[in-house]
Scaffold this motif. Structure first.
Motif, short mmCIF file in Angstrom:
data_model
loop_
_atom_site.label_atom_id
_atom_site.label_comp_id
_atom_site.label_asym_id
_atom_site.label_seq_id
_atom_site.Cartn_x
_atom_site.Cartn_y
_atom_site.Cartn_z
N HIS A 103 29.93 36.80 32.69
CA HIS A 103 28.56 37.34 32.74
C HIS A 103 28.41 38.58 31.86
O HIS A 103 27.36 38.78 31.24
CB HIS A 103 28.19 37.69 34.18
CG HIS A 103 26.75 38.04 34.36
ND1 HIS A 103 25.75 37.09 34.39
CD2 HIS A 103 26.13 39.25 34.52
CE1 HIS A 103 24.58 37.68 34.55
NE2 HIS A 103 24.78 38.99 34.63
N TYR A 104 29.46 39.40 31.79
CA TYR A 104 29.39 40.66 31.04
C TYR A 104 30.27 40.66 29.79
O TYR A 104 30.42 41.71 29.15
CB TYR A 104 29.77 41.84 31.94
CG TYR A 104 28.74 42.14 33.01
CD1 TYR A 104 27.53 42.75 32.69
CD2 TYR A 104 28.97 41.78 34.34
CE1 TYR A 104 26.58 43.01 33.67
CE2 TYR A 104 28.04 42.04 35.32
CZ TYR A 104 26.84 42.66 34.98
OH TYR A 104 25.89 42.91 35.95
N GLY A 105 30.89 39.55 29.45
CA GLY A 105 31.73 39.50 28.27
C GLY A 105 33.16 39.95 28.49
O GLY A 105 33.93 40.08 27.54
N ASP A 106 33.52 40.20 29.74
CA ASP A 106 34.90 40.59 30.03
C ASP A 106 35.73 39.34 30.33
O ASP A 106 35.20 38.24 30.54
CB ASP A 106 34.97 41.56 31.22
CG ASP A 106 34.28 41.02 32.46
OD1 ASP A 106 33.38 40.17 32.31
OD2 ASP A 106 34.64 41.44 33.58
N SER A 107 37.04 39.48 30.31
CA SER A 107 37.93 38.37 30.61
C SER A 107 37.91 38.07 32.11
O SER A 107 37.88 38.98 32.94
CB SER A 107 39.36 38.72 30.18
OG SER A 107 40.25 37.66 30.50
N ILE A 108 37.92 36.79 32.43
CA ILE A 108 37.91 36.36 33.82
C ILE A 108 39.32 35.94 34.22
O ILE A 108 39.97 35.14 33.54
CB ILE A 108 36.94 35.18 34.04
CG1 ILE A 108 35.53 35.57 33.59
CG2 ILE A 108 36.95 34.74 35.49
CD1 ILE A 108 34.93 36.76 34.34
N SER A 134 42.61 41.37 23.95
CA SER A 134 41.22 40.91 24.05
C SER A 134 40.88 39.95 22.91
O SER A 134 41.41 40.07 21.81
CB SER A 134 40.27 42.11 24.02
OG SER A 134 40.56 43.01 25.08
N THR A 135 40.01 39.03 23.21
CA THR A 135 39.51 38.09 22.20
C THR A 135 38.01 37.96 22.38
O THR A 135 37.47 38.24 23.46
CB THR A 135 40.16 36.70 22.36
OG1 THR A 135 39.92 36.22 23.70
CG2 THR A 135 41.66 36.76 22.12
#
Length: 209
Positions: A103-108, A134-135
Motif C-alpha cells: 500500500h505504501y511502497g514498502d517491502s511486505i 531495497s528494490t
C-alpha cells in the motif's frame, strides 16, 4: 521379439517420470480472489475497514485475521492491517501463491509457519530501510512457494508497520502429493540390469560362434 521387448523396457524410465510429473501437478488447487464477496460501506463515512474478514472462507479451509475485503463490482482484494494472518485448517498446503501489492511502497514480509514453528520468510519488492536491500516496488507482485512441510499459517506485515499493509489477491493453495519414486526406481533399475546382462550374454554367445 525379445529385442522389441527390451527396447520397451529401456523407455520405461521416461514413461514413469512423465507419469510422476503429471500425478504431482494434477491435484486440485483452491483459488480465492475475494470477488464472490459483496462489501458494503457506511453511507455517511465509508471506510476501508467496514468489511472485516474472518471465517468467510472456512469451507475452503481458510481463516483470516487482521484484514478486510475491499473493492466492489466483483473487483475485490484482501487489504491487510499492519499485521494479518492467513490460517489453513484441515489439510495443510505445501504449495501457495498469491499477488501482493504494498500500500505504501514498502517491502511486505511473509512468514510461513508449520506445526513445528517458522519454516521460512520472504520479502517482496519495496523499501526495506536501506538501498542495498531495497528494490523498486512491483504492483500486484506474484509470489509462489513450494515447501516440503505443510503450512499452518502465514503472517503478513509491512516494513513501515503502518495501519494498512498490503493488498492480497488470487490466493491459491494445494497439498501436492507426489508418488514415492523409490520403489519404481528400484524396479526399473532391475529391469535395465537384466536387459544389459542378457545383451552381454548374447554378445559373448555370438563371439563364440
Amino acid at each position: 521379439m525379445f529385442s522389441t521387448f527390451f527396447k520397451f523396457l529401456a523407455k520405461l524410465p521416461i514413461l514413469f517420470s512423465t507419469l510422476l510429473v503429471v500425478t504431482s501437478h494434477n491435484a486440485k488447487a483452491t483459488f480465492i480472489d475475494f470477488n464472490d464477496l459483496n462489501p458494503v460501506y457506511n453511507e455517511e463515512f465509508p471506510c476501508w475497514c467496514d468489511n472485516p474478514l474472518s471465517d468467510e472462507y472456512l469451507d475452503k479451509g481458510v481463516l483470516i485475521d487482521g484484514a478486510w475485503v475491499n473493492g466492489g463490482n466483483g473487483q475485490n482484494v484482501m487489504l491487510t492491517s499492519n499485521w494479518a494472518s492467513i490460517q489453513f485448517v484441515d489439510t495443510l498446503p505445501n504449495f501457495i501463491s498469491m499477488n501482493v501489492t504494498s500500500h505504501y511502497g514498502d517491502s511486505i514480509s511473509l512468514a510461513f509457519y508449520g506445526v513445528d514453528g517458522l519454516l521460512f520468510s520472504h520479502y517482496t519488492s519495496g523499501w526495506r530501510g536501506w538501498e542495498e536491500n531495497s528494490t523498486p516496488v512491483i504492483p500486484n507482485e506474484f509470489v509462489s512457494f513450494n515447501t516440503p512441510q505443510g503450512v499452518e499459517y502465514i503472517t503478513i506485515q509491512g516494513f513501515y508497520n503502518m495501519r494498512i499493509g498490503a493488498a492480497i489477491d488470487n490466493l491459491t493453495f494445494e497439498s501436492r502429493m507426489v508418488t514415492e519414486p523409490s520403489l519404481l526406481f528400484l524396479l526399473l533399475t532391475g529391469l535395465i540390469g537384466l536387459h544389459w546382462k542378457r545383451k552381454k550374454y548374447f554378445t559373448r554367445h555370438q563371439e563364440n560362434y
